[in-house]
Design a protein around this motif. Structure first.
Motif, short mmCIF file in Angstrom:
data_model
loop_
_atom_site.label_atom_id
_atom_site.label_comp_id
_atom_site.label_asym_id
_atom_site.label_seq_id
_atom_site.Cartn_x
_atom_site.Cartn_y
_atom_site.Cartn_z
N VAL A 189 0.84 -1.20 0.00
CA VAL A 189 0.00 0.00 0.00
C VAL A 189 0.87 1.25 0.00
CG1 VAL A 189 -1.75 1.31 1.27
CG2 VAL A 189 -1.90 -1.18 1.13
N MET A 190 1.95 1.22 0.76
CA MET A 190 2.88 2.34 0.79
C MET A 190 3.43 2.63 -0.62
SD MET A 190 6.45 2.72 2.91
CE MET A 190 7.48 4.18 2.75
N ILE A 191 3.75 1.58 -1.35
CA ILE A 191 4.29 1.73 -2.70
C ILE A 191 3.27 2.41 -3.61
CG2 ILE A 191 5.00 0.46 -4.77
CD1 ILE A 191 6.24 -1.62 -2.84
N PHE A 192 2.01 1.96 -3.56
CA PHE A 192 1.03 2.55 -4.47
C PHE A 192 0.77 4.02 -4.16
CE2 PHE A 192 -3.14 1.98 -2.02
CZ PHE A 192 -3.71 3.19 -2.38
N VAL A 193 0.79 4.38 -2.90
CA VAL A 193 0.58 5.79 -2.55
C VAL A 193 1.77 6.64 -2.99
CG1 VAL A 193 0.23 7.44 -0.66
CG2 VAL A 193 -0.91 5.20 -0.60
N PHE A 194 2.97 6.15 -2.72
CA PHE A 194 4.18 6.91 -3.08
C PHE A 194 4.29 7.09 -4.59
CE2 PHE A 194 8.80 7.44 -3.75
CZ PHE A 194 9.00 8.56 -2.95
N CYS A 195 3.84 6.09 -5.35
CA CYS A 195 3.92 6.16 -6.82
C CYS A 195 2.77 6.98 -7.42
CB CYS A 195 3.91 4.76 -7.42
SG CYS A 195 5.42 3.81 -7.11
N GLY A 196 1.83 7.41 -6.59
CA GLY A 196 0.73 8.22 -7.09
C GLY A 196 -0.29 7.44 -7.90
N LEU A 197 -0.50 6.17 -7.55
CA LEU A 197 -1.47 5.35 -8.27
C LEU A 197 -2.89 5.66 -7.80
CD1 LEU A 197 0.57 2.00 -8.28
CD2 LEU A 197 0.55 3.84 -9.98
N GLU A 198 -3.86 5.10 -8.51
CA GLU A 198 -5.26 5.49 -8.30
C GLU A 198 -6.09 4.39 -7.63
OE1 GLU A 198 -6.73 8.71 -9.36
OE2 GLU A 198 -4.58 9.02 -9.12
N HIS A 199 -6.66 4.73 -6.48
CA HIS A 199 -7.51 3.81 -5.72
C HIS A 199 -8.91 4.41 -5.65
CE1 HIS A 199 -9.05 1.77 -2.04
NE2 HIS A 199 -8.28 0.77 -2.44
N SER A 200 -9.90 3.69 -6.17
CA SER A 200 -11.25 4.25 -6.30
C SER A 200 -11.84 4.72 -4.99
CB SER A 200 -12.18 3.22 -6.96
OG SER A 200 -12.19 2.00 -6.23
N ILE A 201 -11.66 3.97 -3.92
CA ILE A 201 -12.29 4.33 -2.64
C ILE A 201 -11.57 5.53 -2.02
CG2 ILE A 201 -13.15 3.47 -0.45
CD1 ILE A 201 -14.17 2.05 -3.07
N ALA A 202 -10.25 5.55 -2.11
CA ALA A 202 -9.51 6.71 -1.62
C ALA A 202 -9.90 7.96 -2.40
CB ALA A 202 -8.00 6.46 -1.74
N ASN A 203 -10.10 7.80 -3.72
CA ASN A 203 -10.49 8.94 -4.55
C ASN A 203 -11.87 9.48 -4.20
OD1 ASN A 203 -8.06 8.68 -5.81
ND2 ASN A 203 -8.86 8.27 -7.85
N MET A 204 -12.75 8.59 -3.74
CA MET A 204 -14.07 9.06 -3.29
C MET A 204 -13.90 10.09 -2.18
SD MET A 204 -16.16 5.47 -3.01
CE MET A 204 -16.50 4.42 -4.43
N SER A 205 -12.93 9.84 -1.30
CA SER A 205 -12.67 10.75 -0.18
C SER A 205 -11.98 12.02 -0.64
CB SER A 205 -11.81 10.04 0.87
OG SER A 205 -11.36 10.94 1.85
N TYR A 206 -10.92 11.87 -1.45
CA TYR A 206 -10.14 13.03 -1.87
C TYR A 206 -10.95 13.99 -2.74
CZ TYR A 206 -5.90 10.60 -0.29
OH TYR A 206 -4.94 9.96 0.47
#
Length: 266
Positions: A189-206
């Protein structure tokens, strides 16, 4: 060496349990997961504001965000992206495809409610004004950039993102001790956040947070022309959700195939 076959079997059994949950319980557990992911994402962003260096700031954000998945797993909540692994239960003919889609739809809707709740409460509670409104500016900028992303960019970023997320979930089923499970979930999970990848549920919040912050405080000097509810759902969530599903199915299919090979060797 990790027991991939055992992990796949456990994941298949988990999928059956998820499919048997009532709609009401699935929805509530989905809301809980959306809440956890939204809280983790917002806290990660808040803490990262304390550092001016872009790389270090992103690293801090990436190091905090995994708390969301850890809370989801240990509370037995229902997260749409992780539930993409239920495809294994379909391959094993333990659940029907309609049961899979029913779970995905209810969980997705629950995740959306949970994330929107956090964003709305942060706006009503004036949380976005923290650090002299720099938090509001950051979340608005983040929302704008996500809404302006092209369909193919969002899709492929989301595909890789959920490969990492589902890999983390698989590790949590294969590792027995708590510290090992937490570490196994943390790094993907740390890798995907650091790389700026896209997570649908996180994007709902952002993105909803950016929309609510814009309504509460104005655009904070950011060009918010493309920040609309339509671009939120059609411009970002659509391609990101599709990418997440493909990524999740890719991981589930891979583990199931490996498990079948190991079974045939016995």
């Amino acid at each position: 060496m990790l027991d991939t076959r055992g992990g796949t079997i456990q994941c298949s059994e988990n999928g059956v349990k998820k499919a048997k949950l009532s709609v009401g319980k699935t929805l509530v557990l989905g809301i809980m997961a959306g809440f956890f992911i939204a809280i983790a994402g917002n806290v990660a962003m808040l803490i990262s504001l304390s550092v001016n260096n872009t790389v270090v700031s992103k690293l801090i954000e990436a190091a905090v965000f995994p708390l969301g998945l850890i809370l989801v797993v240990y509370n037995g909540a229902e997260l749409f992206t992780g539930n993409n692994l239920m495809i294994i239960s379909v391959y094993e003919k333990k659940i029907k495809i309609r049961e899979l889609f029913k779970n995905w739809i209810v969980v997705y809707f629950g995740n959306l409610i949970g994330t929107l709740f956090v964003a709305a409460m942060f706006a009503l509670g004036d949380v976005y004004s923290r650090f002299e409104h720099s938090y509001a500016e950051r979340i608005i900028s983040t929302a704008v950039s996500k809404c302006q992303m092209s369909f193919d960019t969002a899709f492929f970023k989301a595909l890789v993102c959920n490969i990492l997320v589902c890999f983390a979930v698989m590790l949590s089923t294969m590792i027995e001790n708590n510290l090992g499970r937490i570490i196994g979930m943390f790094f993907p999970v740390m890798i995907f956040v650091f790389c700026g990848l896209e997570h649908s549920i996180a994007n709902m919040s952002y993105i909803s947070g950016g929309l609510f912050a814009d309504m509460a405080y104005g655009n904070m000097g950011v060009n918010t022309t493309g920040l609309t509810w339509y671009n939120f759902f059609a411009g970002n969530l659509l391609p990101v959700t599709l990418g997440n599903v493909v990524g999740g199915i890719t991981v589930g299919s891979t583990y199931w195939y490996i498990s079948r090979l190991e079974t045939n060797k016995v």
